[in-house]
Design an enzyme around this catalytic site. Sequence first.
Site, PDB file in Angstrom:
ATOM      1  N   ASP A  64     -35.451  -2.812  24.282  1.00 26.12           N
ATOM      2  CA  ASP A  64     -34.642  -3.950  24.696  1.00 26.12           C
ATOM      3  C   ASP A  64     -34.876  -4.237  26.180  1.00 26.12           C
ATOM      4  OD1 ASP A  64     -32.723  -5.887  25.014  1.00 26.12           O
ATOM      5  OD2 ASP A  64     -31.106  -4.748  24.084  1.00 26.12           O
ATOM      6  N   ASP A  65     -35.428  -5.393  26.500  1.00 29.37           N
ATOM      7  CA  ASP A  65     -35.689  -5.808  27.889  1.00 29.37           C
ATOM      8  C   ASP A  65     -36.784  -4.988  28.561  1.00 29.37           C
ATOM      9  OD1 ASP A  65     -33.599  -7.570  27.542  1.00 29.37           O
ATOM     10  OD2 ASP A  65     -32.407  -6.862  29.229  1.00 29.37           O
ATOM     11  N   CYS A  97     -32.485 -11.744  23.658  1.00 28.24           N
ATOM     12  CA  CYS A  97     -32.445 -10.725  22.605  1.00 28.24           C
ATOM     13  C   CYS A  97     -32.373 -11.278  21.185  1.00 28.24           C
ATOM     14  CB  CYS A  97     -31.261  -9.780  22.837  1.00 28.24           C
ATOM     15  SG  CYS A  97     -31.408  -8.785  24.330  1.00 28.24           S
ATOM     16  N   ASP A 332     -38.306  -6.719  22.834  1.00 29.81           N
ATOM     17  CA  ASP A 332     -37.818  -8.028  22.397  1.00 29.81           C
ATOM     18  C   ASP A 332     -38.018  -9.106  23.455  1.00 29.81           C
ATOM     19  OD1 ASP A 332     -35.872  -7.150  24.159  1.00 29.81           O
ATOM     20  OD2 ASP A 332     -34.184  -7.498  22.810  1.00 29.81           O
TER      21      ASP A 332
END
Length: 510
Positions: A64-65, A97, A332
């Site tokens: 994530d990120d 996201c 993502d």
Amino acid sequence: MTDRPRPRRRALALCAGLGAVLLLGACTSGGARGEGPAPSSPASSAASPGGPATRPNIVFVLTDDLSWNLVPYMPHVKELQRDGTTFDDYFVTDSLCCPSRSSIFTGDYPHNTGVFTNNGDDGGYAAFNRNGDEKKCYAPALQKAGYRTGFMGKYLNGYQPGNTNGTGTPYVPPGWNEWDAAGNGYPEFDYDLNENGKVVHYGHDPSDYLTDVVGRKARTFIDGAATDHKPFMLELATFAPHAPSTPAPRDAHLYPGVQAPRGPAYDTPPTPVPAWQRGLTPLTAKDQRSIDQKFARRVRSVQAVDDLIAGVRAELTAKGLAGDTYVVFSSDNGFHMGEYRLRPGKQTAYDTDIKVPLVVAGPHVPAGRSTSALAENVDLSPTFQDLAGAGAPPTADGRSLAPLLHGSSAPDWRRAVLVEHHHPGSAANDPDAAPVNSGNPPTYEAIRTADAVWVEYADGEREYYDVAADPSELHDAAASLSPARKSALHAELVALQHCAGAAACTKAAS
């Protein structure tokens, strides 16, 4: 919990005990942790001899990120690169996201998933569920093809483990044999998991650290599938390194003094400055200290992700599955930290945000190879289904990457990818809510080719960056384009913006 996460020194011992020299060379050659970026090493040979099974397994690690500038601090990801193929030009449909994850699950662009933001009428889990996207997810197709499917970690923004969706019990989406999904797992501690329809709370003990819990559950899942001789598809979706970027306790003091990269775009606006950035001021000393502190936390938080990858690959080796399993690593969306004077954030059309890692190792995947073919997150679902023998669905907007994975040059490949972004409405509970100074552009659509990016904003502004000549995207050349060139770019963007299905979207991008 009695299965404590392994410190790195125990991971080293595990490498020797398993004899996993080919698969886990990173245990000895990836570089010591806490000493800066791991050095590169020559490409290693392919992992397991004997060729792939007819029905290969797939392990997909989605972070994530995570931006490219964190990979140098992840020796096991670098080892995965040496063992497999890296996509140098892999992009997301939106640097946010929920829209990005929706595209990953379904293989569709946001204009076909109906998920453009993290919440509200056009975003979040509610929109994904309401639009029937769960049925388009790759999981039901793989389950129907005889695969054991598992999902662990972060699902979609707005999802909560206790959601019942009218069923009377905590809801498990269709297609998943194993379901261990969190809601607010960003702090990594004190969270709930929906474990196959039962909500289980985790607290503050070191063993409750979420990335490690996902890693333990992953190894158990692999062990069970191996025992039952079942092919499997397992997605491991970490919350790391998303803010607050909480590291595992064992990693809290690594990399002292590390600073965020200071490339050409750091604290430098593009020229001419886009309207939505004109209020930005130069980074102050306080801003820069804060950016460095946040980057250091991000570096520390991905160490557990790196350990997760090492543990999964060790388990595959121990069970004799390494040669029959594709291991896929990605993110993502990307993340900017001071570039273009933007305080930490995402959502822009710059490569800092839309260009992310995609690394794959597995059966017949050339080792130490990279490809510049344009790939996008809409390609992952078709790829997973194709590799599993179910065939890439023609209804998906993306295409299978299998030919590229197996060394083909794919001469008929696309020449552009689409990015669709809606300016998100504010929501107090949205962990991605962006203050203006972090990069919160108006609604836009963009196309990214191998050598340029064209952006059309809803307010009428246009941007064009020649990334071949201007890789830092600092010189907006839109005003210098001929009317014919602008018209051609607009037509290509509109065609992609309205395409549906692999054939139409391939034609639009050709």
